[in-house]
Design a protein around this motif. Sequence first.
Motif, PDB file in Angstrom:
ATOM      1  N   UNK A 139       0.859  -1.183   0.000  1.00 15.22           N
ATOM      2  CA  UNK A 139       0.000   0.000   0.000  1.00 15.22           C
ATOM      3  C   UNK A 139       0.896   1.235   0.000  1.00 15.22           C
ATOM      4  N   UNK A 140       0.280   2.386  -0.285  1.00 17.33           N
ATOM      5  CA  UNK A 140       1.056   3.620  -0.382  1.00 17.33           C
ATOM      6  C   UNK A 140       0.536   4.648   0.619  1.00 17.33           C
ATOM      7  N   UNK A 141       1.485   5.329   1.248  1.00 13.61           N
ATOM      8  CA  UNK A 141       1.171   6.305   2.281  1.00 13.61           C
ATOM      9  C   UNK A 141       1.112   7.709   1.694  1.00 13.61           C
ATOM     10  N   UNK A 142       0.399   8.577   2.394  1.00 19.19           N
ATOM     11  CA  UNK A 142       0.261   9.959   1.950  1.00 19.19           C
ATOM     12  C   UNK A 142       1.522  10.756   2.303  1.00 19.19           C
ATOM     13  N   UNK A 143       2.003  11.577   1.373  1.00 19.16           N
ATOM     14  CA  UNK A 143       3.180  12.404   1.684  1.00 19.16           C
ATOM     15  C   UNK A 143       2.894  13.482   2.722  1.00 19.16           C
ATOM     16  N   UNK A 144       1.611  13.672   3.090  1.00 16.30           N
ATOM     17  CA  UNK A 144       1.272  14.677   4.113  1.00 16.30           C
ATOM     18  C   UNK A 144       1.470  14.148   5.530  1.00 16.30           C
ATOM     19  N   UNK A 145       1.790  12.858   5.684  1.00 17.31           N
ATOM     20  CA  UNK A 145       1.999  12.314   7.028  1.00 17.31           C
ATOM     21  C   UNK A 145       3.231  12.939   7.670  1.00 17.31           C
ATOM     22  N   UNK A 146       3.240  13.070   8.998  1.00 11.60           N
ATOM     23  CA  UNK A 146       4.433  13.595   9.682  1.00 11.60           C
ATOM     24  C   UNK A 146       5.666  12.759   9.344  1.00 11.60           C
ATOM     25  N   UNK A 147       6.776  13.427   9.122  1.00 14.63           N
ATOM     26  CA  UNK A 147       7.987  12.735   8.673  1.00 14.63           C
ATOM     27  C   UNK A 147       8.502  11.738   9.701  1.00 14.63           C
ATOM     28  N   UNK A 148       8.250  11.998  11.006  1.00 16.79           N
ATOM     29  CA  UNK A 148       8.818  11.119  12.028  1.00 16.79           C
ATOM     30  C   UNK A 148       8.142   9.742  12.080  1.00 16.79           C
TER      31      UNK A 148
END
Length: 370
Positions: A121-130
């Motif tokens: 699956x693919x995650x959103x680039x808006x998620x917190x980087x940590x």
Amino acid sequence: ATVPLGAIQEFAVLTNAFSAEFGWTAGPAMNIVTKSGTNNVHGEALYMGRPGKMQAKTFSTKGFCAPEVPTCVTPSTLVAINPADTPDVLNQYSLSIGAPVVKDKTFFFLTADFTLQDRTTFLSPTLPSFVLPPDGNLEYVGNYRQTLAQARLDHRLAPSHSLMARVNFDKFYDTNPNDAVAGTSAPTVARKYSRQSVTGQVNLTSVLGPTLVNEARVAYLNGDPVTKWEAQELSTTYSRAGSVPFTIGQSRVSDLYGRQAQFSDTLSWSRGRHTVRFGTSLVHHTSGGFGNEPGFAVLGTSTFLAATTAPFEQLTLNDVQTYTQPISYGVADCHYNQWPLTGYAQDSFRVNNDLTLDLGLRYVRQTLTQ
């Protein structure tokens, strides 16, 4: 316990109009006949593979408009159709063998299935980087693994008496069930779902006369766990909707078991146009454990105001819309015992070639409640 593919000889599904033998139930009843060994040695090996990176990465625009829709026009700026690249690697193996132990008397049949699946699956680039990997990779791979096995032994005690013993094993886990980690749900939301069960059964079939057959069965099921949810990283959950959504953290867990012992007996009698069956079943069922389905939250959940757009590390208590904290009142585990008891009589009366009447009476009692 799930039955391996190689063990199934035939099956029948009853969707409605159940007889008294099966009772009144909201779902269908399924009868599965499993394979047994014979005087000849037989076996099979099956494999199915689905590579995850062989699908086309781009398609022509020729299929954009259906020929039967004359008003459809392919946009001039569209030069290619690029589907989402979501690798899903699947490998399945099935092995079976049946043979005689003593010719014309004792036979065995062994079979096993293995499933290995990796879903991306693919995650959103808006998620917190940590909450992302150090390299910022937005791919998340969930692993599904299952092992099914069955061993069956058939023995002819006498011309009119036969004994069957069978053991089934079912174990699987999924590290990303229902693709819970995807989009704006961070990897810290991940949970592992597992189940394991072992079932043993012994059947004695006796031909008591030209029209009379009796079948007695003793079975035991040990499901431990029947449901188990494990948070990969146990933590408080933080969630926000709106234009910059995210969900971080997971604290829902559960570990439930179920054990069941059963004795049943069925007597079948055929006479003229009547086929009569008398049966009884005695079951001792134990279940319990910690949590529930799909898991009990052991830590709190903070939901932020949807109107906020600040990064997670800049949010404060003033940005929290609601906070929930579970309270167990000191009762965290449960344990139940019950005795389901059943008796029935069933007559299938063939009135003529076009009409059959199923006449039955069934009595059921359980001791969990009054």
